[in-house]
Design an enzyme around this catalytic site. Sequence first.
Site, PDB file in Angstrom:
ATOM      1  N   LYS A 183       2.407 -27.902  -0.331  1.00 37.74           N
ATOM      2  CA  LYS A 183       1.403 -26.984  -0.870  1.00 37.74           C
ATOM      3  C   LYS A 183       0.659 -26.231   0.229  1.00 37.74           C
ATOM      4  O   LYS A 183       0.015 -25.213  -0.045  1.00 37.74           O
ATOM      5  CB  LYS A 183       0.424 -27.736  -1.764  1.00 37.74           C
ATOM      6  CG  LYS A 183       1.042 -28.311  -3.021  1.00 37.74           C
ATOM      7  CD  LYS A 183       1.582 -27.235  -3.953  1.00 37.74           C
ATOM      8  CE  LYS A 183       2.056 -27.815  -5.267  1.00 37.74           C
ATOM      9  NZ  LYS A 183       2.559 -26.786  -6.206  1.00 37.74           N
ATOM     10  N   ASP A 184       0.742 -26.704   1.467  1.00 37.73           N
ATOM     11  CA  ASP A 184       0.137 -25.956   2.578  1.00 37.73           C
ATOM     12  C   ASP A 184       0.679 -24.529   2.624  1.00 37.73           C
ATOM     13  O   ASP A 184      -0.050 -23.572   2.921  1.00 37.73           O
ATOM     14  CB  ASP A 184       0.459 -26.628   3.916  1.00 37.73           C
ATOM     15  CG  ASP A 184      -0.269 -27.946   4.110  1.00 37.73           C
ATOM     16  OD1 ASP A 184      -0.968 -28.397   3.181  1.00 37.73           O
ATOM     17  OD2 ASP A 184      -0.133 -28.526   5.202  1.00 37.73           O
TER      18      ASP A 184
END
Length: 273
Positions: free
Chosen positions: A15-16
Amino acid sequence: MVAKLEYMNPGGSIKDRMVRHMLQRMPQGTERVVEGSSGNTGAALAMASAVLGLDCEVTIPDTTSTEKVKRIEAYGARVHRCATSAPAEDYASAARRIAQEQEAHYLDQYCSRLNSEAHYTDTGPELWQQLAGEIDVFVCGIGSGGTISGIGRYLKERDPHIKVIGVEPLHSAYRKQVTDRPANGNFQTVIEGLGKSRPSVSFDPAVVDDVVQVPDQQALLWLERLAQEEGILAGGSSACVAAGIAQLLPHYPQQRIATVFPDSGMFYLSKYF
């Protein structure tokens, strides 16, 4: 099978990438950000907000692991827990409401085109380059739907013969969007971040060839196998994908299968291990 270990990212999950892509395109002058998350997006957003000096609030379901909650709070973000048992308001709706009330920027990973776009412009090309294009089948868990949609579209544009196959828990809503096999019961799972009772707008069924479903028990068995046999301490969604690939292997002999493991088992020690 080749698995890309996304828990090596700074915030500990895939998700970064999405959060970076979204924040690079947020309106100028933004001071407050809000998102609904099962945990990893919230942690990525909280980490980035700490660096950028943003006020950050994250809504989560009350089933989110303790490690994920503490991770979000450690970055200085405020966490709102939302009940999952007959909720008057789910965590995504709560995030939308808070953003409206506070006039904050709402990322909205479940509906934003930027979700899949992040993986089309970043994760997909990186995976293709790292494997020198030697991919026959790409298998990916489906949560918000952005990862499989973005990576799948990129890979198919490079080689239309590549099969893109999704994995989700039993009775999730995505399989019936791709196949003629409807859900046979009510969706409920202990695997965080995978599956939905209603499909996300971020999911593009046009790039997905098939979807397999995995019982929670099988996913949890693969959680142990990955750790104790492969030395990979992965999260529940990764284990669910591994179990799905085990189902698929007899149908794809001698094929190069690639996947992404979204996060680490370190974030679920109190829940799964």
